[in-house]
Design a protein around this motif. Structure first.
Motif, PDB file in Angstrom:
ATOM      1  N   LEU A   1       0.645  -1.198  -0.079  1.00 17.41           N
ATOM      2  CA  LEU A   1       0.033   0.117   0.075  1.00 17.41           C
ATOM      3  C   LEU A   1       0.656   1.295   0.055  1.00 17.41           C
ATOM      4  CD1 LEU A   1      -2.835  -0.939   2.541  1.00 17.41           C
ATOM      5  CD2 LEU A   1      -2.759  -1.331  -0.070  1.00 17.41           C
ATOM      6  N   THR A   2       2.178   1.094   0.228  1.00 18.22           N
ATOM      7  CA  THR A   2       3.054   2.417   0.251  1.00 18.22           C
ATOM      8  C   THR A   2       3.697   2.753  -1.099  1.00 18.22           C
ATOM      9  OG1 THR A   2       4.675   0.878   1.216  1.00 18.22           O
ATOM     10  CG2 THR A   2       3.418   2.105   2.842  1.00 18.22           C
ATOM     11  N   ASP A   3       3.592   1.797  -1.819  1.00 17.47           N
ATOM     12  CA  ASP A   3       4.099   2.015  -3.138  1.00 17.47           C
ATOM     13  C   ASP A   3       3.514   3.267  -3.934  1.00 17.47           C
ATOM     14  OD1 ASP A   3       4.816   1.440  -6.043  1.00 17.47           O
ATOM     15  OD2 ASP A   3       5.821  -0.416  -5.443  1.00 17.47           O
ATOM     16  N   PRO A   4       4.311   4.010  -4.298  1.00 19.87           N
ATOM     17  CA  PRO A   4       3.846   5.218  -4.942  1.00 19.87           C
ATOM     18  C   PRO A   4       3.044   4.893  -6.220  1.00 19.87           C
ATOM     19  CG  PRO A   4       6.206   5.268  -5.183  1.00 19.87           C
ATOM     20  CD  PRO A   4       5.724   4.241  -4.224  1.00 19.87           C
ATOM     21  N   HIS A   5       3.380   3.548  -6.842  1.00 22.92           N
ATOM     22  CA  HIS A   5       2.597   3.104  -8.437  1.00 22.92           C
ATOM     23  C   HIS A   5       1.409   2.266  -8.041  1.00 22.92           C
ATOM     24  CE1 HIS A   5       7.107   3.455  -8.994  1.00 22.92           C
ATOM     25  NE2 HIS A   5       6.663   4.159 -10.063  1.00 22.92           N
TER      26      HIS A   5
END
Length: 694
Positions: free
Chosen positions: A152-156
């Motif tokens: 969930l923290t991935d910017p993509h």
């Protein structure tokens, strides 16, 4: 099995509890006495209990099975893996409670002079629908993160989610369900009309059933059976669990109407229990596959659900034996009902949690067969091989959904006829015969050779189309099922909608006046047929289960409507004169002939992507087969149309004879006053003309 049992007693027809006469000079008692308060007093205790226990069950089952294992692509993180099952269970629990509350509001709960129970139920349903919408949206995001292997923290994550959410079936279904739930939430918060509540119930039903499309397929060859079975399962669970939770929430507001509400619910609960049990059994067979696989982690959880289903059945029997007797003595006595209902809701919640965990686990039978052929990939069925003449009489492939529909239609019709005969009323045997023959025709065209080879050959597909759209209604419409239902179903007198009231609302609605206009019905029947074949919807119907079901529903409904407005005798909008009906019919014959000729002469292959990809080694040239389909549409379609013309003409003659006999009887009673008045009018007119000439 996605089971959960309603506190509804599995009764075959529990007698309605009497509604006591209010004391003189006072309003009916709206609540039970404080001494009879149920164990759980707050109306939201039941859904909270359902959600908490379901969450506990899904977490436990997920830990036991492989529901929280990362996919092969990459690990999205523990928050996604452990957060997805609870999000799904909250969405399912909220959708079930929404379904039950709207069903009670629209079809079950009686109203008194100073009550607004259905509005209370709908407002609560709006709140649970909002929770459903949020949980489904979260589940869609978590599902995409799980499939993409992105934490969930991935910017993509969010950009990819927005770009591909509708490209993946699992996320697409969750988003659609979320949107439908939000519509129910907003609309339900504003409405006060029972008709609108009924429509919200339909929206909720669609939002729940579409989740069947994302169920395990148990192997591609069983895909449609699994999806159909899961749809029945979800409907049964929603009616069963949602109805019980809704009754517990409304118990205090129902007061002395609790008895009649529980009685109505119990009949639905019996059907729901049967649907859950039978569909769950089919799900287990398709997914587990063998007794040996029952010892697997997946199989043991299924076994636990079976045990819960049996326990719930026993509780339902206990409810009927004890609780009904108490409600008959005092319709407002909710103590025993509340105590037993809370226990059942707890068991239902555990079963719901198990079901969600299983939906995230790999069944013993894999979801896809190894090295599937092109035909199997596109149609979900293996290549049937070349078709011989004898196959038209001996080839069968049972479609359990269509067979169940036929058996239910035949059984309910027979039950209505039996009810009429038991009370001394008659029903023409010819109508019963035609109705039964019609559903045998349906079974032949949906479970026989037309269905088997109609999946891969355009010509055979057209035989199936003509059979269910033009031949089937010629048997079903004269069966006059709506008239039978009006006579057999009891009327309600407490301002609620039972089956009879719903049918009356439909046949006398403004929408029916539009659709039952012969010109509109003919346009829907023939013009939509051309649009269907010359648009991408034909390819969608050949390659997707949803498209196939929508196609079948469209063929049946438009064909039935067209025949019904021409020769139907059921109550409904005013009928046109036979002369105008014949004009419409002959105009549609011309359109139908034009369609057949156009299909025969076209040089463009319809649904070309499908027919060129399957490339049957034994089949005819696809364009040649398409031309044969056009000739079939032209040739087979004319015989039913001619039959319709004959029936309309016969009804015209019969109507004239009836009208003549009526006028003769009227003339005998009043000495032919109508003719005398007309002659006097002519005489006065002649005298006036002579006066003018002078």
């Amino acid at each position: 099995m996605d089971s959960t049992y309603p506190g509804g007693m599995p009764s075959g027809g529990m007698p309605s509890a009497p509604v006591s006469t209010p004391p003189k000079g006072g309003a009916p008692r709206a609540t039970g006495s404080p001494s009879q308060a149920p164990p759980v007093a707050h109306p939201w205790s039941a859904p909270i209990l359902l959600g908490v226990l379901a969450l506990a069950a899904v977490v436990g089952a997920a830990a036991y099975t492989d529901a929280t294992e990362p996919l092969a692509l990459s690990d999205p993180g523990p928050l996604v893996r452990w957060g997805l099952p609870p999000a799904l269970v909250v969405a399912q629990a909220a959708s079930v409670v929404t379904f039950g509350l709207l069903a009670l509001a629209a079809f079950v709960v009686p109203e008194r002079a100073h009550t607004n129970r259905r509005i209370d139920a709908t407002r609560w349903a709006a709140l649970t629908a909002f929770i459903w919408a949020l949980a489904s949206g979260v589940a869609a995001l978590f599902t995409f993160a799980d499939l993409a292997g992105l934490p969930l923290t991935d910017p993509h994550l969010l950009p990819q989610f927005g770009a591909y959410v509708f490209s993946l079936e699992a996320t697409r279904i969750l988003v659609i369900s979320s949107v439908l739930a939000m519509v129910v939430a907003v609309w339900g918060a504003l409405t006060r009309s029972r008709a609108t509540m009924a429509w919200l119930f339909v929206f909720t039903l669609v939002g729940i059933v579409i989740n069947a499309l994302s169920s395990h397929t148990g192997g591609s060859a069983s895909h449609e059976d699994v999806v159909n079975s899961m749809a029945f399962h979800l409907i049964g669970v929603s009616a069963w669990v949602g109805g019980l939770v809704g009754l517990v929430m409304l118990r205090r507001r129902l007061g002395r109407d609790l008895g009649v509400s529980v009685a109505r619910y119990s009949t639905v609960a019996l059907w729901a229990y049967a649907a859950v049990a039978l569909s769950g059994m089919q799900q287990a067979i398709l997914r587990v596959g063998s007794w040996a696989a029952m010892t697997s982690q997946y199989g043991l959880v299924v076994l636990a659900k079976v045990i819960l289903l049996v326990l719930l059945g026993v509780l339902g029997w206990q409810q009927r034996r004890v609780v009904v007797a108490r409600l008959e003595r005092d319709p407002s006595d909710g103590r025993a009902f509340g105590r037993l209902a809370i226990v059942e809701i707890g068991l239902m919640a555990v079963a719901t949690g198990f079901a969600v965990a299983l939906s995230r686990s790999a069944p013993p039978i894999p979801d896809a067969l190894p090295n599937p052929t092109v035909v199997l990939s596109l149609t979900s069925y293996p290549d049937p091989g070349p078709m011989s003449s004898i196959d038209w009489f001996t080839a069968w492939r049972i479609n359990w959904l269509f067979l169940t529909i036929a058996l239910l239609a035949m059984g309910l019709y027979a039950a209505g006829v039996i009810r009429l005969h038991r009370r001394g009323d008659s029903w023409p045997w010819s109508r019963t015969t035609l109705w039964m023959l019609g559903w045998l025709v349906w079974i032949y065209f949906t479970c026989g050779p037309a269905e088997i080879w109609g999946r891969v050959l355009f010509s055979v597909h057209m035989v199936m189309h003509m059979g269910i759209a033009m031949l089937l209604p010629l048997f079903l419409v004269p069966g006059a099922a709506i008239t039978l239902a009006m006579r057999a179903l009891p009327a309600r007198h407490d301002k609620t909608w039972g089956w009879r009231e719903v049918l009356l609302q439909v046949v006398h609605s403004r929408a029916m006046r539009v659709f039952a206009n012969p010109v509109v019905a003919a346009t829907l029947f023939f013009v939509s047929m051309a649009i269907f074949y010359w648009s991408p919807t034909f390819n969608l119907a050949l390659t997707t289960h949803t498209g196939h079901l929508l196609m079948m529903g469209h063929f049946v409904l438009t064909g039935f409507l067209f025949v019904w407005v021409l020769i139907g005798t059921d109550p409904g909008p005013p009928k046109w004169s036979p002369l105008m009906l014949l004009v419409v019919l002959f105009a549609t014959i011309s359109f139908h002939a034009f369609f057949g000729v156009a299909l025969t002469d076209t040089r463009d292959l319809l649904a070309g992507d499908f027919f060129t990809r399957i490339n049957l080694p034994w089949g005819p040239d696809p364009l040649t087969d398409q031309h044969v389909a056009g000739m079939i549409a032209w040739g087979i379609g004319e015989a039913p149309t001619l039959t319709l013309a004959i029936v309309v003409a016969v009804q015209w003659i019969r109507r004239d004879k009836i009208e003549t006999r009526r006028k003769d009887r009227q003339a005998d009673r009043d000495g032919d006053a109508e003719l005398t008045a007309y002659n006097d009018y002519l005489a006065n007119l002649g005298a006036h003309d002579k006066e003018v000439d002078r």
